[in-house]
Design a protein around this motif. Structure first.
Motif, short mmCIF file in Angstrom:
data_model
loop_
_atom_site.label_atom_id
_atom_site.label_comp_id
_atom_site.label_asym_id
_atom_site.label_seq_id
_atom_site.Cartn_x
_atom_site.Cartn_y
_atom_site.Cartn_z
N GLY A 39 0.79 -1.23 0.00
CA GLY A 39 0.00 0.00 0.00
C GLY A 39 0.81 1.27 0.00
N SER A 40 2.13 1.15 -0.12
CA SER A 40 3.01 2.32 -0.03
C SER A 40 2.94 3.17 -1.30
N PRO A 41 2.58 4.47 -1.19
CA PRO A 41 2.54 5.33 -2.36
C PRO A 41 3.89 5.43 -3.06
N ALA A 42 4.97 5.46 -2.28
CA ALA A 42 6.31 5.57 -2.87
C ALA A 42 6.63 4.34 -3.71
N GLN A 43 6.28 3.16 -3.18
CA GLN A 43 6.54 1.92 -3.93
C GLN A 43 5.65 1.83 -5.17
N LEU A 44 4.38 2.25 -5.04
CA LEU A 44 3.48 2.24 -6.18
C LEU A 44 4.00 3.19 -7.27
N GLN A 45 4.45 4.35 -6.85
CA GLN A 45 5.02 5.30 -7.82
C GLN A 45 6.22 4.69 -8.53
N ALA A 46 7.06 4.00 -7.77
CA ALA A 46 8.26 3.38 -8.35
C ALA A 46 7.87 2.33 -9.40
N ARG A 47 6.82 1.56 -9.14
CA ARG A 47 6.38 0.53 -10.10
C ARG A 47 5.80 1.17 -11.36
N TYR A 48 5.01 2.23 -11.20
CA TYR A 48 4.49 2.94 -12.36
C TYR A 48 5.65 3.53 -13.18
N SER A 49 6.63 4.08 -12.48
CA SER A 49 7.79 4.66 -13.17
C SER A 49 8.58 3.59 -13.92
#
Length: 325
Positions: A39-49
């Motif tokens: 649920g981490s926004p930072a990790q989700l952002q990293a995956r999208y990136s």
């Protein structure tokens, strides 16, 4: 008899998840990435990136390869733009979606990018600015109008209202605009925000957005819409559930602007120059100020647009628009 339609662009242009996640075992495919990222926004952002940067690198290699055989020209768009190819032709692919409509500052940014790319490739097909959209949730695609009408009826008005208004109380922020591209089209993509340049909760005015507000990401929004729709018994048949949030900016209608290796090199160089400009001008920087025109809180100006019809190129009919803020 009308000539047979050439192979559709989408069948030649696959959308695979390049974030490293396999969602096939999940009833709700969006749960896979959220669970993997805790649920981490930072990790989700990293995956999208990772997804968009990996895909751009793959596509660059394909477009510059000695084996490259030409751009993927959309035969349906081609016929719609040039009726002489097949007089009377109509798009037969009816879809049912929930779109997020970009607010004025994002439309303005897309316009700047379109005009820059047009100087290099004057025969591009550009998405009309009023038609710009981000497909937040696709229920189905490529059906007949009666089939779509039946799904709309099964979904029901109360559920449609809940889904279109959902962004009024669940505000997901998108940041870091970047041009994504392949051999068929090009888009302006974003990634979920992760607290960038926002104050911690309780340290600013009550109405101001805080870092904690970014805990509800765009991927959470997609997950929730899937859950709400599924509870009605409606079958969800999305074309792709990859970690991407993009607005189609334009498509290719001819090989003419890219018919030599030199032209393709120049095209990709232009995109990379624009991406460097976007990063420098619009991305959040540590210690800097939030640039409002570089971010998009989904639901700004208006809620989600529940839309049906032949809407591949921004058309179709609105069934309901949700409350904006």
């Amino acid at each position: 008899m009308a000539p047979p339609l050439p192979e559709l662009a989408d069948t030649r242009n696959t959308f695979e998840d390049l974030s490293g996640i396999n969602s096939s075992a999940y009833a709700n495919p969006y749960d896979a990435l959220i669970e993997a990222c805790e649920g981490s926004p930072a990790q989700l952002q990293a995956r999208y990136s990772t997804h968009r940067s990996t895909r751009n690198a793959q596509q660059k290699a394909k477009l510059l390869s000695p084996e490259f055989s030409g751009l993927i020209i959309d035969p349906i768009l081609e016929r719609l733009m040039d009726p002489s190819i097949e007089p009377g032709f109509k798009d037969f692919r009816h879809c049912l979606v929930f779109w997020a409509r970009p607010p004025p500052h994002i439309r303005s940014l897309v316009n700047k990018i379109q005009q820059e790319l047009l100087t290099l490739a004057p025969k591009l097909w550009l998405m009309p600015l009023p038609n710009l959209h981000l497909t937040t949730f696709e229920i189905t695609h490529s059906l007949t109008q009666p089939e779509i009408a039946a799904i709309v009826s099964n979904l029901g008005k109360p559920t449609a209202e809940t889904m279109t208004d959902y962004t009024y109380s669940h505000k997901a922020r998108l940041i870091k605009p970047m041009i994504s591209y392949d051999g068929a089209a090009f888009a302006l993509s974003f990634v979920p925000a992760a607290g960038e340049l926002l104050p911690p909760k309780g340290t600013s005015k009550v109405e101001e957005r805080s870092q904690e507000d970014d805990n509800f990401t765009y991927h959470h929004l997609r997950r929730d819409l899937f859950n709400i729709a599924s509870k009605t018994g409606v079958s969800v048949d999305s074309r792709y559930v990859v970690p991407s949030s993009h607005i189609t900016v334009g498509r290719f209608l001819t090989q003419d602007d890219h018919d030599t290796p030199e032209k393709m090199v120049t095209w990709i160089k232009k995109i990379e120059e624009l991406n460097a400009w976007l990063e420098e001008e619009y991305w959040p920087k540590e210690g800097g100020k939030t640039r409002e025109d570089g971010q998009w809180i989904v639901g700004q100006e208006r809620g989600l647009d529940f839309r049906e019809g032949t809407l591949w190129y921004g058309g179709g009919n609105t069934l309901r628009i949700g409350k904006g803020f």
